[in-house]
Scaffold this motif. Structure first.
Motif, PDB file in Angstrom:
ATOM      1  N   VAL A  44       7.492  47.835  29.234  1.00 37.94           N
ATOM      2  CA  VAL A  44       6.538  47.057  30.028  1.00 37.94           C
ATOM      3  C   VAL A  44       7.276  46.056  30.911  1.00 37.94           C
ATOM      4  O   VAL A  44       6.998  45.955  32.114  1.00 37.94           O
ATOM      5  N   VAL A  45       8.217  45.338  30.337  1.00 38.38           N
ATOM      6  CA  VAL A  45       8.964  44.330  31.104  1.00 38.38           C
ATOM      7  C   VAL A  45       9.735  44.983  32.255  1.00 38.38           C
ATOM      8  O   VAL A  45       9.668  44.524  33.401  1.00 38.38           O
ATOM      9  N   VAL A  46      10.448  46.044  31.967  1.00 39.99           N
ATOM     10  CA  VAL A  46      11.262  46.700  32.996  1.00 39.99           C
ATOM     11  C   VAL A  46      10.382  47.306  34.091  1.00 39.99           C
ATOM     12  O   VAL A  46      10.703  47.206  35.282  1.00 39.99           O
ATOM     13  N   LEU A  47       9.269  47.902  33.727  1.00 36.28           N
ATOM     14  CA  LEU A  47       8.394  48.500  34.739  1.00 36.28           C
ATOM     15  C   LEU A  47       7.728  47.438  35.606  1.00 36.28           C
ATOM     16  O   LEU A  47       7.575  47.617  36.818  1.00 36.28           O
ATOM     17  N   VAL A  48       7.339  46.316  35.016  1.00 35.40           N
ATOM     18  CA  VAL A  48       6.762  45.224  35.807  1.00 35.40           C
ATOM     19  C   VAL A  48       7.811  44.658  36.760  1.00 35.40           C
ATOM     20  O   VAL A  48       7.534  44.436  37.953  1.00 35.40           O
ATOM     21  N   LEU A  49       9.021  44.424  36.252  1.00 34.57           N
ATOM     22  CA  LEU A  49      10.090  43.915  37.122  1.00 34.57           C
ATOM     23  C   LEU A  49      10.427  44.905  38.236  1.00 34.57           C
ATOM     24  O   LEU A  49      10.663  44.507  39.387  1.00 34.57           O
ATOM     25  N   THR A  50      10.431  46.178  37.916  1.00 36.18           N
ATOM     26  CA  THR A  50      10.676  47.197  38.934  1.00 36.18           C
ATOM     27  C   THR A  50       9.596  47.153  39.998  1.00 36.18           C
ATOM     28  O   THR A  50       9.894  47.182  41.197  1.00 36.18           O
ATOM     29  N   ALA A  51       8.346  47.070  39.585  1.00 38.95           N
ATOM     30  CA  ALA A  51       7.241  47.023  40.546  1.00 38.95           C
ATOM     31  C   ALA A  51       7.355  45.797  41.451  1.00 38.95           C
ATOM     32  O   ALA A  51       7.228  45.903  42.679  1.00 38.95           O
ATOM     33  N   VAL A  52       7.618  44.654  40.873  1.00 36.38           N
ATOM     34  CA  VAL A  52       7.693  43.413  41.654  1.00 36.38           C
ATOM     35  C   VAL A  52       8.873  43.450  42.624  1.00 36.38           C
ATOM     36  O   VAL A  52       8.714  43.259  43.842  1.00 36.38           O
ATOM     37  N   PHE A  53      10.059  43.685  42.110  1.00 40.17           N
ATOM     38  CA  PHE A  53      11.246  43.574  42.951  1.00 40.17           C
ATOM     39  C   PHE A  53      11.407  44.748  43.916  1.00 40.17           C
ATOM     40  O   PHE A  53      11.900  44.563  45.027  1.00 40.17           O
ATOM     41  N   ASP A  54      10.997  45.946  43.529  1.00 40.75           N
ATOM     42  CA  ASP A  54      11.057  47.051  44.482  1.00 40.75           C
ATOM     43  C   ASP A  54      10.076  46.818  45.631  1.00 40.75           C
ATOM     44  O   ASP A  54      10.387  47.111  46.785  1.00 40.75           O
ATOM     45  N   ASN A  55       8.884  46.295  45.323  1.00 37.14           N
ATOM     46  CA  ASN A  55       7.945  45.965  46.398  1.00 37.14           C
ATOM     47  C   ASN A  55       8.550  44.939  47.356  1.00 37.14           C
ATOM     48  O   ASN A  55       8.418  45.062  48.565  1.00 37.14           O
ATOM     49  N   LEU A  75       2.694  52.590  44.199  1.00 38.96           N
ATOM     50  CA  LEU A  75       2.176  51.395  43.549  1.00 38.96           C
ATOM     51  C   LEU A  75       2.588  50.252  44.468  1.00 38.96           C
ATOM     52  O   LEU A  75       3.760  49.854  44.477  1.00 38.96           O
ATOM     53  N   GLY A  76       1.667  49.790  45.283  1.00 36.69           N
ATOM     54  CA  GLY A  76       2.026  48.873  46.358  1.00 36.69           C
ATOM     55  C   GLY A  76       2.821  49.649  47.382  1.00 36.69           C
ATOM     56  O   GLY A  76       2.359  50.663  47.897  1.00 36.69           O
ATOM     57  N   LEU A  77       4.029  49.212  47.643  1.00 40.56           N
ATOM     58  CA  LEU A  77       4.912  49.906  48.576  1.00 40.56           C
ATOM     59  C   LEU A  77       5.858  50.885  47.874  1.00 40.56           C
ATOM     60  O   LEU A  77       6.559  51.649  48.532  1.00 40.56           O
ATOM     61  N   VAL A  78       5.886  50.855  46.551  1.00 36.46           N
ATOM     62  CA  VAL A  78       6.873  51.599  45.765  1.00 36.46           C
ATOM     63  C   VAL A  78       6.385  53.021  45.455  1.00 36.46           C
ATOM     64  O   VAL A  78       5.334  53.199  44.841  1.00 36.46           O
ATOM     65  N   PRO A  79       7.149  54.034  45.852  1.00 38.16           N
ATOM     66  CA  PRO A  79       6.810  55.398  45.430  1.00 38.16           C
ATOM     67  C   PRO A  79       6.909  55.505  43.906  1.00 38.16           C
ATOM     68  O   PRO A  79       7.810  54.920  43.300  1.00 38.16           O
ATOM     69  N   VAL A  80       5.988  56.231  43.300  1.00 39.82           N
ATOM     70  CA  VAL A  80       5.986  56.323  41.835  1.00 39.82           C
ATOM     71  C   VAL A  80       7.283  56.906  41.297  1.00 39.82           C
ATOM     72  O   VAL A  80       7.670  56.616  40.161  1.00 39.82           O
ATOM     73  N   GLU A  81       7.980  57.682  42.107  1.00 40.01           N
ATOM     74  CA  GLU A  81       9.251  58.264  41.667  1.00 40.01           C
ATOM     75  C   GLU A  81      10.278  57.189  41.319  1.00 40.01           C
ATOM     76  O   GLU A  81      11.170  57.424  40.508  1.00 40.01           O
TER      77      GLU A  81
END
Length: 106
Positions: A44-55, A75-81
């Motif tokens: 959960v932590v890593v996926l949330v951080l990935t979503a935030v910082f990749d966006n 997810l936002g600007l981030v491709p799900v891949e």
């Protein structure tokens, strides 16, 4: 090659290494009982951080993607891949720890 195919390869290799590590662990049942919650929390932590910082990185132009190579799901600007790499790490790191430990029960 699409990003989804590349991501599937990374996830497949990580999953295979984890399966081998668990299959060769004598204390596999104990490990699974003890590890499921910490691994879930880390995921959960890593996926949330990935979503935030990749966006953020995509938003300011540090990263771009060839539109014909992504699935289109975002997810936002981030491709799900993009989420496959942290998931692969979450599978691979415990697997490598299991494969490299020496005789101690952990």
């Amino acid at each position: 090659m699409t990003y989804a195919l590349l991501s599937a390869v990374f996830l497949g290799v990580a999953a295979l290494v984890l399966v081998v590590a668990l299959a060769t662990a004598r204390d596999r049942a104990s490990l699974i009982r003890r590890w499921w919650a910490p691994v879930l929390i880390a995921a959960v932590v890593v996926l949330v951080l990935t979503a935030v910082f990749d966006n953020l990185m995509i938003g300011v132009g540090f990263m771009t993607y060839d539109e014909v190579r992504i699935s289109g799901a975002r997810l936002g600007l981030v491709p799900v891949e993009d989420f496959a790499y942290p998931l692969a790490g979450l599978l691979l790191l415990p697997a490598l720890w299991l494969l490299t430990r020496r005789g101690s029960r952990s």
